[in-house]
Scaffold this motif. Sequence first.
Motif, PDB file in Angstrom:
ATOM      1  N   ALA A  52       0.854  -1.195   0.000  1.00  0.00           N
ATOM      2  CA  ALA A  52       0.000   0.000   0.000  1.00  0.00           C
ATOM      3  C   ALA A  52       0.887   1.241   0.000  1.00  0.00           C
ATOM      4  CB  ALA A  52      -0.908   0.005   1.219  1.00  0.00           C
ATOM      5  N   ARG A  53       0.328   2.355  -0.447  1.00  0.00           N
ATOM      6  CA  ARG A  53       1.044   3.641  -0.429  1.00  0.00           C
ATOM      7  C   ARG A  53       0.174   4.684   0.241  1.00  0.00           C
ATOM      8  NH1 ARG A  53       3.859   6.244  -5.624  1.00  0.00           N
ATOM      9  NH2 ARG A  53       5.413   4.744  -4.945  1.00  0.00           N
ATOM     10  N   ILE A  54       0.795   5.509   1.096  1.00  0.00           N
ATOM     11  CA  ILE A  54       0.144   6.680   1.673  1.00  0.00           C
ATOM     12  C   ILE A  54       0.836   7.910   1.105  1.00  0.00           C
ATOM     13  CG2 ILE A  54      -0.298   8.040   3.746  1.00  0.00           C
ATOM     14  CD1 ILE A  54      -0.360   5.531   5.378  1.00  0.00           C
ATOM     15  N   ASP A  55       0.091   8.728   0.373  1.00  0.00           N
ATOM     16  CA  ASP A  55       0.604  10.031  -0.052  1.00  0.00           C
ATOM     17  C   ASP A  55       0.406  10.975   1.126  1.00  0.00           C
ATOM     18  OD1 ASP A  55       1.364   9.327  -2.658  1.00  0.00           O
ATOM     19  OD2 ASP A  55      -0.696   9.529  -3.356  1.00  0.00           O
ATOM     20  N   LEU A  56       1.499  11.492   1.661  1.00  0.00           N
ATOM     21  CA  LEU A  56       1.448  12.300   2.877  1.00  0.00           C
ATOM     22  C   LEU A  56       1.153  13.766   2.611  1.00  0.00           C
ATOM     23  CD1 LEU A  56       4.574  10.758   4.613  1.00  0.00           C
ATOM     24  CD2 LEU A  56       2.178  10.212   5.047  1.00  0.00           C
ATOM     25  N   GLY A  57       1.261  14.199   1.363  1.00  0.00           N
ATOM     26  CA  GLY A  57       1.115  15.623   1.088  1.00  0.00           C
ATOM     27  C   GLY A  57       2.385  16.351   1.488  1.00  0.00           C
ATOM     28  N   LEU A  58       2.276  17.636   1.811  1.00  0.00           N
ATOM     29  CA  LEU A  58       3.437  18.444   2.170  1.00  0.00           C
ATOM     30  C   LEU A  58       3.702  18.345   3.662  1.00  0.00           C
ATOM     31  CD1 LEU A  58       2.660  21.592   0.007  1.00  0.00           C
ATOM     32  CD2 LEU A  58       4.350  19.820  -0.465  1.00  0.00           C
ATOM     33  N   LEU A  59       4.897  17.891   4.020  1.00  0.00           N
ATOM     34  CA  LEU A  59       5.280  17.733   5.428  1.00  0.00           C
ATOM     35  C   LEU A  59       6.737  18.078   5.625  1.00  0.00           C
ATOM     36  CD1 LEU A  59       3.752  14.263   6.375  1.00  0.00           C
ATOM     37  CD2 LEU A  59       2.981  16.489   7.167  1.00  0.00           C
ATOM     38  N   LYS A  60       7.089  18.396   6.865  1.00  0.00           N
ATOM     39  CA  LYS A  60       8.488  18.482   7.280  1.00  0.00           C
ATOM     40  C   LYS A  60       8.533  18.087   8.750  1.00  0.00           C
ATOM     41  CE  LYS A  60       8.809  23.276   8.801  1.00  0.00           C
ATOM     42  NZ  LYS A  60       9.597  24.486   8.735  1.00  0.00           N
ATOM     43  N   GLY A  61       9.700  17.681   9.201  1.00  0.00           N
ATOM     44  CA  GLY A  61       9.852  17.266  10.591  1.00  0.00           C
ATOM     45  C   GLY A  61       9.281  15.874  10.826  1.00  0.00           C
ATOM     46  N   VAL A  62       8.798  15.650  12.051  1.00  0.00           N
ATOM     47  CA  VAL A  62       8.270  14.345  12.451  1.00  0.00           C
ATOM     48  C   VAL A  62       6.766  14.297  12.224  1.00  0.00           C
ATOM     49  CG1 VAL A  62       7.951  12.772  14.412  1.00  0.00           C
ATOM     50  CG2 VAL A  62      10.086  14.030  14.166  1.00  0.00           C
TER      51      VAL A  62
END
Length: 113
Positions: free
Chosen positions: A27-37
């Motif tokens: 499976a894949r999760i597209d996280l969108g825009l993130l930084k850090g934890v």
Amino acid sequence: MSGPAAPRKVSLDDVRPTVIGSQSFAARIDLGLLKGVADPDLLGGPTPLTPDSRVFASIAEYPADKPGAPKFMGSAKMSVLNLVPYHHGVLTRIFIDWPQPLAAAVDFLVIND
């Protein structure tokens, strides 16, 4: 003082592989825009997840304007820090080491067989 040991080469003939059957999936999760934890949670799946599921994950960037596009290795350091399977899900902790938010996706391989 000696240098690092040479990497040990292991033939597939020397390991006992696990045959992946009908209870395993990717499976894949597209996280969108993130930084850090961040702590994305993979819920459900075509077969039940349990605390005994073996779960593997990788993370990489993808073009911010094209969700679902092929992932690529950019300049940012990205890490999967922890994977904790539980009944019906996998809690994941990731880290994106970059000053601006980046588009990232996590791919999972779940083995239940």
